[in-house]
Design an enzyme around this catalytic site. Structure first.
Site, PDB file in Angstrom:
ATOM      1  N   SER A 141       0.842  -1.191   0.000  1.00  0.00           N
ATOM      2  CA  SER A 141       0.000   0.000   0.000  1.00  0.00           C
ATOM      3  C   SER A 141       0.876   1.240   0.000  1.00  0.00           C
ATOM      4  O   SER A 141       1.967   1.249   0.598  1.00  0.00           O
ATOM      5  CB  SER A 141      -0.904   0.017   1.235  1.00  0.00           C
ATOM      6  OG  SER A 141      -1.579   1.261   1.336  1.00  0.00           O
ATOM      7  N   TYR A 154      -2.469   0.942  10.354  1.00  0.00           N
ATOM      8  CA  TYR A 154      -2.418   0.431   8.987  1.00  0.00           C
ATOM      9  C   TYR A 154      -1.117   0.822   8.281  1.00  0.00           C
ATOM     10  O   TYR A 154      -0.458  -0.041   7.678  1.00  0.00           O
ATOM     11  CB  TYR A 154      -3.641   0.917   8.207  1.00  0.00           C
ATOM     12  CG  TYR A 154      -3.752   0.338   6.826  1.00  0.00           C
ATOM     13  CD1 TYR A 154      -4.223  -0.960   6.627  1.00  0.00           C
ATOM     14  CD2 TYR A 154      -3.398   1.085   5.706  1.00  0.00           C
ATOM     15  CE1 TYR A 154      -4.332  -1.491   5.359  1.00  0.00           C
ATOM     16  CE2 TYR A 154      -3.503   0.561   4.435  1.00  0.00           C
ATOM     17  CZ  TYR A 154      -3.977  -0.727   4.257  1.00  0.00           C
ATOM     18  OH  TYR A 154      -4.070  -1.255   2.992  1.00  0.00           O
TER      19      TYR A 154
END
Length: 255
Positions: A141, A154
């Site tokens: 990501s 995250y």
């Protein structure tokens, strides 16, 4: 006649394949002729996707070593040796300040997003090494490096995943190509609260990229960070020597 797709007949396992990006990757691989196993924790979701693509549904929690081993065993017994692992399973948090989020909830994100990748990779590598074939694709990501994040959970997990994938690629160089890619900002259940005016990435780009990575044509790019929207994979393949020489497509401190 057009040439046969390299994925035709290959066995692929997609973790986190019950919805969103993982489900679309499973559909792409099945469309290319691969025999696809779809794994996630929710039986209804994996059964729906597997039924749609004629694949194998497996309910498993990637943070539990015993369930991961059982998952791999089921794929091998029903479909054959695994040629491709797409380690895609991942979760986020509901938000909240770092010091207010329950520590177990905070750690659960790291367990799924990082430990789940490790356990899945660890489980498939020995058979791949023994057979002399196989590829691993890990969903990273942009949260791993982009500025402006306001949650420690995250982004930390994805930074670990990116470094893990690059290091594992080094460890397996010349034997098993390992790729880390970013799907971009795709509208999914995880990103549903971001608002309609975000610069959303077309959902078909990540599956198309995984298809190329799984084909073998991009093996020279193993260990490189590749973005489904911002990188032209065909251009990267053509420039593979330059990318290696100049250490491009890497998350680095530059001075």
């Amino acid at each position: 006649m057009p040439s046969e797709d390299p994925l035709d007949g290959q066995v692929a396992l997609v973790t986190g394949g019950g919805r969103g990006i993982g489900a679309n990757i499973a559909r792409e691989l099945a469309g290319a002729g691969a025999k696809v196993a779809v794994s996630a924790r929710t039986a209804r979701e994996v059964e729906e996707v597997a039924g749609e693509i004629g694949g194998l549904a497996i309910v498993a929690d990637v943070t539990k070593g015993g369930e991961v081993e059982a998952m791999i065993g089921k794929v091998e017994s029903e479909l054959g040796p695994i040629d491709l692992l797409v380690a895609n399973a991942g979760i986020g948090t509901e938000g909240g300040s770092t010091w207010e989020v329950d520590p177990e909830e905070w750690w659960r994100v790291l367990e799924v997003n990082m430990l789940g990748v490790h356990l899945s990779c660890r489980a498939v590598i020995p058979a791949m090494l023994e057979s002399g074939r196989g590829r691993i694709v890990i969903t990273g990501s942009g949260a791993a490096y982009l500025p402006g994040s306001s949650s420690t959970t995250y982004p930390s997990s994805k930074a670990a995943v990116c470094r893990y994938g690059e290091t594992l690629a080094n460890e397996l160089r010349g034997r098993i190509p390992v790729f880390v890619f970013s799907p971009g900002l795709v509208q999914t259940a995880m990103t549903g609260g971001f608002g309609d005016d975000m610069p959303w990435t077309p959902p078909e780009l990540a599956p198309a990229l995984v298809h190329v990575l799984a084909s073998g044509r991009a093996d020279a790019l193993a260990g490189r960070y590749i973005h489904a929207e911002h990188d032209d994979i065909e251009d990267l393949i053509a420039r593979a020597d330059e990318i290696e020489r100049e250490d491009l497509n890497a998350i680095r401190l530059q001075r």
